[in-house]
Motif scaffolding. Sequence first.
Motif, PDB file in Angstrom:
ATOM      1  N   PRO A  65      36.522  46.308  68.152  1.00  0.00           N
ATOM      2  CA  PRO A  65      35.822  46.007  67.223  1.00  0.00           C
ATOM      3  C   PRO A  65      35.903  46.836  66.101  1.00  0.00           C
ATOM      4  O   PRO A  65      36.512  48.048  66.108  1.00  0.00           O
ATOM      5  N   GLN A  66      35.412  46.263  64.960  1.00  0.00           N
ATOM      6  CA  GLN A  66      35.390  46.921  63.571  1.00  0.00           C
ATOM      7  C   GLN A  66      34.338  46.812  62.856  1.00  0.00           C
ATOM      8  O   GLN A  66      33.955  45.643  62.630  1.00  0.00           O
ATOM      9  N   THR A  67      33.543  47.990  62.221  1.00  0.00           N
ATOM     10  CA  THR A  67      32.559  47.970  61.518  1.00  0.00           C
ATOM     11  C   THR A  67      32.640  47.875  59.882  1.00  0.00           C
ATOM     12  O   THR A  67      31.703  48.058  59.087  1.00  0.00           O
ATOM     13  N   TYR A  68      33.807  48.610  59.659  1.00  0.00           N
ATOM     14  CA  TYR A  68      34.347  49.051  58.315  1.00  0.00           C
ATOM     15  C   TYR A  68      35.206  47.722  57.328  1.00  0.00           C
ATOM     16  O   TYR A  68      35.692  46.740  58.185  1.00  0.00           O
ATOM     17  N   ALA A  69      35.311  48.042  56.437  1.00  0.00           N
ATOM     18  CA  ALA A  69      35.826  47.032  55.155  1.00  0.00           C
ATOM     19  C   ALA A  69      36.778  47.699  54.428  1.00  0.00           C
ATOM     20  O   ALA A  69      36.296  48.720  53.979  1.00  0.00           O
ATOM     21  N   GLU A  70      37.432  46.842  53.598  1.00  0.00           N
ATOM     22  CA  GLU A  70      37.986  47.348  52.256  1.00  0.00           C
ATOM     23  C   GLU A  70      36.747  47.519  51.270  1.00  0.00           C
ATOM     24  O   GLU A  70      35.729  46.945  51.504  1.00  0.00           O
ATOM     25  N   HIS A  71      36.871  48.164  50.364  1.00  0.00           N
ATOM     26  CA  HIS A  71      35.748  48.407  49.413  1.00  0.00           C
ATOM     27  C   HIS A  71      35.564  47.199  48.688  1.00  0.00           C
ATOM     28  O   HIS A  71      36.466  46.416  48.391  1.00  0.00           O
ATOM     29  N   TRP A  72      34.392  46.926  47.978  1.00  0.00           N
ATOM     30  CA  TRP A  72      34.033  45.968  47.399  1.00  0.00           C
ATOM     31  C   TRP A  72      34.713  46.015  46.157  1.00  0.00           C
ATOM     32  O   TRP A  72      35.107  46.769  45.485  1.00  0.00           O
ATOM     33  N   GLY A  73      35.500  44.761  45.808  1.00  0.00           N
ATOM     34  CA  GLY A  73      36.149  44.365  44.680  1.00  0.00           C
ATOM     35  C   GLY A  73      37.715  44.747  44.647  1.00  0.00           C
ATOM     36  O   GLY A  73      38.641  44.783  43.927  1.00  0.00           O
ATOM     37  N   PHE A  74      38.059  45.241  46.214  1.00  0.00           N
ATOM     38  CA  PHE A  74      39.556  45.564  46.558  1.00  0.00           C
ATOM     39  C   PHE A  74      40.262  44.459  45.904  1.00  0.00           C
ATOM     40  O   PHE A  74      41.597  44.692  45.124  1.00  0.00           O
ATOM     41  N   GLN A  75      40.039  43.286  45.962  1.00  0.00           N
ATOM     42  CA  GLN A  75      41.023  41.943  45.381  1.00  0.00           C
ATOM     43  C   GLN A  75      41.164  41.890  44.049  1.00  0.00           C
ATOM     44  O   GLN A  75      42.362  41.366  43.623  1.00  0.00           O
ATOM     45  N   ALA A  76      40.260  42.888  43.385  1.00  0.00           N
ATOM     46  CA  ALA A  76      40.649  42.632  41.683  1.00  0.00           C
ATOM     47  C   ALA A  76      41.267  43.970  41.443  1.00  0.00           C
ATOM     48  O   ALA A  76      41.208  44.035  40.088  1.00  0.00           O
ATOM     49  N   GLU A  77      41.527  44.790  42.213  1.00  0.00           N
ATOM     50  CA  GLU A  77      42.345  46.276  41.934  1.00  0.00           C
ATOM     51  C   GLU A  77      43.517  45.746  40.928  1.00  0.00           C
ATOM     52  O   GLU A  77      43.911  44.792  41.069  1.00  0.00           O
ATOM     53  N   ASN A  78      43.751  46.637  40.035  1.00  0.00           N
ATOM     54  CA  ASN A  78      44.916  46.251  38.976  1.00  0.00           C
ATOM     55  C   ASN A  78      45.965  46.026  39.731  1.00  0.00           C
ATOM     56  O   ASN A  78      47.153  45.235  39.060  1.00  0.00           O
ATOM     57  N   ASP A  79      46.724  46.545  40.872  1.00  0.00           N
ATOM     58  CA  ASP A  79      47.896  46.419  41.347  1.00  0.00           C
ATOM     59  C   ASP A  79      47.647  45.244  42.343  1.00  0.00           C
ATOM     60  O   ASP A  79      48.967  44.587  42.640  1.00  0.00           O
ATOM     61  N   ILE A  80      46.594  44.843  42.616  1.00  0.00           N
ATOM     62  CA  ILE A  80      46.322  43.593  43.494  1.00  0.00           C
ATOM     63  C   ILE A  80      46.228  42.286  42.733  1.00  0.00           C
ATOM     64  O   ILE A  80      47.144  41.390  43.012  1.00  0.00           O
ATOM     65  N   ARG A  81      45.193  42.117  41.910  1.00  0.00           N
ATOM     66  CA  ARG A  81      45.045  40.976  41.026  1.00  0.00           C
ATOM     67  C   ARG A  81      44.989  39.842  41.970  1.00  0.00           C
ATOM     68  O   ARG A  81      45.878  38.830  41.493  1.00  0.00           O
ATOM     69  N   PHE A  82      44.433  39.776  42.940  1.00  0.00           N
ATOM     70  CA  PHE A  82      44.688  38.673  43.854  1.00  0.00           C
ATOM     71  C   PHE A  82      44.499  37.080  43.259  1.00  0.00           C
ATOM     72  O   PHE A  82      45.499  36.434  43.349  1.00  0.00           O
ATOM     73  N   PHE A  83      43.571  36.977  42.467  1.00  0.00           N
ATOM     74  CA  PHE A  83      43.577  35.364  41.942  1.00  0.00           C
ATOM     75  C   PHE A  83      44.324  35.289  40.724  1.00  0.00           C
ATOM     76  O   PHE A  83      44.827  34.057  40.625  1.00  0.00           O
ATOM     77  N   SER A  84      44.968  36.423  40.146  1.00  0.00           N
ATOM     78  CA  SER A  84      45.743  36.198  39.162  1.00  0.00           C
ATOM     79  C   SER A  84      46.993  35.987  39.671  1.00  0.00           C
ATOM     80  O   SER A  84      47.868  34.923  39.199  1.00  0.00           O
ATOM     81  N   ARG A  85      47.382  36.416  40.742  1.00  0.00           N
ATOM     82  CA  ARG A  85      48.410  36.274  41.269  1.00  0.00           C
ATOM     83  C   ARG A  85      48.396  34.804  41.829  1.00  0.00           C
ATOM     84  O   ARG A  85      49.731  34.228  41.835  1.00  0.00           O
ATOM     85  N   LEU A  86      47.690  34.418  42.682  1.00  0.00           N
ATOM     86  CA  LEU A  86      47.433  32.911  42.925  1.00  0.00           C
ATOM     87  C   LEU A  86      47.766  31.862  41.892  1.00  0.00           C
ATOM     88  O   LEU A  86      48.572  30.982  42.113  1.00  0.00           O
ATOM     89  N   GLU A  87      47.159  32.370  40.716  1.00  0.00           N
ATOM     90  CA  GLU A  87      47.419  31.416  39.614  1.00  0.00           C
ATOM     91  C   GLU A  87      48.901  31.325  39.220  1.00  0.00           C
ATOM     92  O   GLU A  87      49.359  30.232  38.820  1.00  0.00           O
ATOM     93  N   GLU A  88      49.662  32.432  39.291  1.00  0.00           N
ATOM     94  CA  GLU A  88      51.091  32.542  38.922  1.00  0.00           C
ATOM     95  C   GLU A  88      51.858  31.982  39.927  1.00  0.00           C
ATOM     96  O   GLU A  88      52.795  31.053  39.599  1.00  0.00           O
TER      97      GLU A  88
END
Length: 255
Positions: A65-88
């Motif tokens: 089991p795991q209780t930890y997570a990535e930090h809040w907003g990890f998906q929006a980090e400058n090198d990640i840009r998750f939703f911008s990438r999806l739109e591209e």
Amino acid sequence: AKLEQPIWQALLPGAMAMRLAWPLAALSSVNLFVAQGQMQCLARPLLYSVTSWLRRYEHICCQVPQTYAEHWGFQAENDIRFFSRLEEMKEAAEAGDDAALATAAGASELNGTHVKLLDDGSVEFTFYDSQCGLPLFVAPRGRSYEDWKAESLSHGWPSFRNAEVLDGVHVKEDGEVVSKCQQPTHLGHVFLDAEGDRYCIDLICIAGEPSIVNRTAGGNESIMIQTGKALPRGGEASSFVLSIATLLAAAAIHF
């Protein structure tokens, strides 16, 4: 009183302690190696530029089991840009440009289906387990892209609803979400809100590509895209250490 030597040396006769010193020291190194190996269960490279974050967050996916997570907003980090990438990725798919699609996803090339263009002009994205390549989520389904994006950004992690969850996902009794890989990957947690179940998921754990072979729980092994077999973990790691310990003990007796 404080022991200035390992306790096993203090309890054993001098000659035997000397004989066992180097095998047990080596065994300690093996244990360290395996412990570190348990933190390295994911395929490489991963999508959405999360590979550079593995040193910091890979253990989140590899421990159940795991209780930890990535930090809040990890998906929006400058090198990640998750939703911008999806739109591209959507734009590249509409243009039929496979190279641009892979680049947008943060890869040199892509395997399998990651973007599906629907007849009504909408789009669905498929997300795969970062360890074994099992398909886990397809989104958005039952809502617009804008609604899915807004909810995910609001909560800080990619968020999925029941209609977007595939058969490769398992929810434990305590709400922990794991994959059905032979060695389950921690994915996140599920929470109940006014709209029903919301799956709050760590992006780094769903940034994989489809594996050549997807064998779920009960199979012999999970073959990961590009990296071969997963590193020893859990019971496998214990067996590995036991085997090394047997060899070291035999060497000690020999000397």
